[in-house]
Design an enzyme around this catalytic site. Sequence first.
Site, short mmCIF file in Angstrom:
data_model
loop_
_atom_site.label_atom_id
_atom_site.label_comp_id
_atom_site.label_asym_id
_atom_site.label_seq_id
_atom_site.Cartn_x
_atom_site.Cartn_y
_atom_site.Cartn_z
CB CYS A 131 -53.29 98.28 -46.21
SG CYS A 131 -52.21 97.03 -45.52
CD GLU B 112 -43.35 96.17 -29.85
OE1 GLU B 112 -42.33 95.45 -29.70
OE2 GLU B 112 -43.87 96.38 -30.96
NE ARG C 54 -48.70 95.88 -34.71
CZ ARG C 54 -48.24 95.97 -35.96
NH1 ARG C 54 -46.94 95.90 -36.18
NH2 ARG C 54 -49.07 96.13 -36.96
CD GLU D 123 -53.66 99.63 -42.35
OE1 GLU D 123 -52.69 100.30 -41.89
OE2 GLU D 123 -53.55 98.46 -42.70
CG ASN E 66 -46.23 99.73 -43.93
OD1 ASN E 66 -47.35 99.87 -44.40
ND2 ASN E 66 -46.03 99.18 -42.73
CB CYS F 166 -55.92 96.18 -43.26
SG CYS F 166 -54.73 94.89 -42.88
CD GLU G 224 -41.77 99.86 -41.22
OE1 GLU G 224 -41.24 98.90 -40.67
OE2 GLU G 224 -43.00 99.93 -41.50
CG ASP H 120 -40.44 98.83 -44.55
OD1 ASP H 120 -41.68 98.68 -44.62
OD2 ASP H 120 -39.71 98.06 -43.90
NE ARG I 257 -39.61 97.67 -30.70
CZ ARG I 257 -39.83 97.07 -31.86
NH1 ARG I 257 -39.77 97.74 -32.97
NH2 ARG I 257 -40.10 95.78 -31.90
NE ARG J 211 -42.57 103.46 -35.06
CZ ARG J 211 -42.26 102.19 -35.39
NH1 ARG J 211 -41.96 101.88 -36.64
NH2 ARG J 211 -42.24 101.26 -34.47
#
Lengths: 515, 515
Positions: A474, A337, A335, A354, A449, A305, A446, A428, A346, A481
């Site tokens: 957002c 991780e 990301r 988005e 969201n 976003c 999750e 969530d 993950r 997922r």
Amino acid sequence: MQFDLSARFILSADAEAGKADIEAYFQEVNAGFLARNAAGDGGAVTQVRVAGKEVAIEMETTGRARGHDQLLRLRKGLAERVGKKHKLGVRDIAIDAYEVTFELERPCKTPFTIPFAKALRFDGTLATMELEDLSDEFLQANSIDRMMNLVREKVEHQYYEGKGEMHHQLYASPRRDPAWTKDPSEVMLEREWLKQGPTKGKWFFRAQAAHVMRTMERIAIEEVLKPLGFEEVILPHHVALDTWIRTGHAHGVPNEIYYVVEPKTRDIAAWDRYRDIMKITRKVPEDELMANVAAPVAGICYAQCENVYWSLQQKTVADASLPIRVFDATAISNRYESGGRHGIERVDEFHRIEPVYVGTREQLIDLRSKLLARYQHVFNEVLELEWRIASVTPFYMSHSGMGDVASAEGEKRKEKTLDDAPDTGTLDFEAWLPYRGSRDESEWLEFQNLSIVGKKYTDAFNIKGQKADLWSGCSGIGLERWTVAFLAQKGLDAEGWPKAFRDRIGEMPAGIQFL
Amino acid sequence: MQFDLSARFILSADAEAGKADIEAYFQEVNAGFLARNAAGDGGAVTQVRVAGKEVAIEMETTGRARGHDQLLRLRKGLAERVGKKHKLGVRDIAIDAYEVTFELERPCKTPFTIPFAKALRFDGTLATMELEDLSDEFLQANSIDRMMNLVREKVEHQYYEGKGEMHHQLYASPRRDPAWTKDPSEVMLEREWLKQGPTKGKWFFRAQAAHVMRTMERIAIEEVLKPLGFEEVILPHHVALDTWIRTGHAHGVPNEIYYVVEPKTRDIAAWDRYRDIMKITRKVPEDELMANVAAPVAGICYAQCENVYWSLQQKTVADASLPIRVFDATAISNRYESGGRHGIERVDEFHRIEPVYVGTREQLIDLRSKLLARYQHVFNEVLELEWRIASVTPFYMSHSGMGDVASAEGEKRKEKTLDDAPDTGTLDFEAWLPYRGSRDESEWLEFQNLSIVGKKYTDAFNIKGQKADLWSGCSGIGLERWTVAFLAQKGLDAEGWPKAFRDRIGEMPAGIQFL
């Protein structure tokens, strides 16, 4: 609050001729704007020494008369007093020592220091910050107020550390019998639907897995976003560090960002040695590479976003365009991780749609209801998932009045519904992954969201309506997922999939057969 | 070729006891495998000194008896000779000095040096490379052969520098009257269809521009790729530097890559100081950031096909799956540009569909014809562009026999058609941009290409068929470029667009109205 400051004004020439006027000026301000009021705001310049080109002062103030603000005011006044009459200008300020004492909400549990502070002392709910050798620029940039805020934030953080978040279930879907209890990523790997990527936490989706992901994307766009008037935009997938300073990600999650570095120059001659070494050794000479790239000014899309808000900065939006409803399905999120990676759920690289919305409070709360209804349609009638919605509030946020559905302890036991969702905060969407264990004891995934964040970003980017204040929010739709949630419950065999999904996915691709 | 080498074998213990055997060994090899053959390959160990743990030798060889190869052979033989009998092992080799003289195709025009060479001398078509202090590892890694290749390549490059490429037109579409002569990017900016991105050479496509781009994407997928059996995959958009070493991009275009750097650690405590400074100053502390990130191991997608080849590495593909036809429409491409940026047609970030095909020579040549027919359908009947196809061969490649349609000078004037396309090489699709000037004098835009690269990548990644050798190729479909080519000829007003395109794009989105 108490401020003790030693500073020097550096004049453009010897101050001797103006000495009497200079001393008179400080006496006047002591009786004037510096004089302490009934609320305790004020103080005095307690010493003035004129020597050469410099005017050195000591100043003690309290309350809202912050020493660093007063100093800038004194600079202006002094320049006016000696400017015309003595042809003296004030060239610079040097702050030699500065001690600031301020109140905390609660006592500090474990002492700490912060950058730019020579020392930081705590005494009950009082904090004292010692500073020295500050530049005019540092003062003007409002950095001292931010140092005080940082001390307060760190002390508050000591009280919430490790407290986690509050979790209230607002909706639960019907129960569903799972088709199997295997980990879909593992079986997709066996069947060559998937391949682990060449770098950490990234995947290569062969045709079969890609087709499932793309079908999820199409369902989200056609059955959730398009019916609600969302229009697609295409974002740059680099986010400037400056943008992240505004959203808070730059200091909030610097350890999770994939940074992007550019060549210092495109001139190939500068890369000759680097290229030659690689041609000889077939290895990357790290030092040569680091010498040839510049420091990062951007990173790869983290929250997706950010660039939507950036694109609206300083804009006033016509009422007719409210609520703004846009979505991006192009920028790829990264990301960094570490231990927690697992399968495609993950990962370091993921693909999301988005949707971002900007409008009045009422418009956004109404839009949220409509989005919830469309999501329920998709998850219940197309994907036939076993899933739930929870309102999740980090502990520290619930204390700042943000988005907690259960403020009183007693309320926690009351049954909640989606109508109890707070105006701002995050919902969530969680799906049961049968391979992790029973529905009651395992951790659900999750997979989606939906947030309304109030004025947080419209303020940060100065986005305005014609009349009303604008809120924003957002709803991150994670395609990996969605895919995992679905496959973990329904298995990999198309015959076992719900009819509504089979209608939408059509024929599965053949993929490549390897020997 | 001539090789003069001084080296030492480092033994596991004092060599005195084995001295006689050691000297005998070198006499034997001089008469044995080192002895010069009729073709001039061979030479001799001319000196042997045994002292302490070390055996120092001088060796002179010529022809295909490369000194560094022979040395490894001597090491093995020596170890066998003294191992059992004297309980001596050969622990290491040290090369103190090494001089290699080799032939060039043509004389060097301007002398140069390369890394790891102490000196490099040229004498006509002879090059002499002096080396010293080489490690065993360097030797084993085949680096010396690569040094010779690098010298040859650099000399050859001196002859082709600035020669550009050969351009043969193979197809020209019917002429079309342009709707206008404006620069579409500029007008899109005025109309808020577009916004320049937050970092260099990147764009934010608002709903209207995004809708045109997505329509182009859909047309390419539905009217070119799907009918020919292409299946979609989803690539990681990071490419490992190791992969680019194999494709050649790592040393070919290091100055155009956006590199990705990862945090050294995800442990937030390590980032405390960085975060604190940013919270106080609201600026990124560059030094702190650089100290917290690791050297790049990857970059952002450059050619898009790299990870497809990577995904097939070491695989043997079943005949039934040939030709492999996959495409990626997800990975975002980045190229670091400098002066040449313009509008959305020359940018640092762009969006492409990349079809990749792997099959036998015959399969790929057949597939190319079919792709060409589908592209012609789209550009002539849907987009109604004025465009052409050219076979483009870099000058140095045409001399290595790769992909030149006109090998003989006289042939150049002959009219060419698509049937004259060489088996391997690149076809460029170019569109007239009326805003740049007349169709005859302005530079047209390359908006698409189509390549067959032969065994270049199937060899590099060891991709095999059951029986036949596999070739590969790809065809980059640039969505920004399709969009610019179309809008530059047809204008921004939907009423003026070809009916076949209007049918496919449907309703244009409203976008956001700003005040």
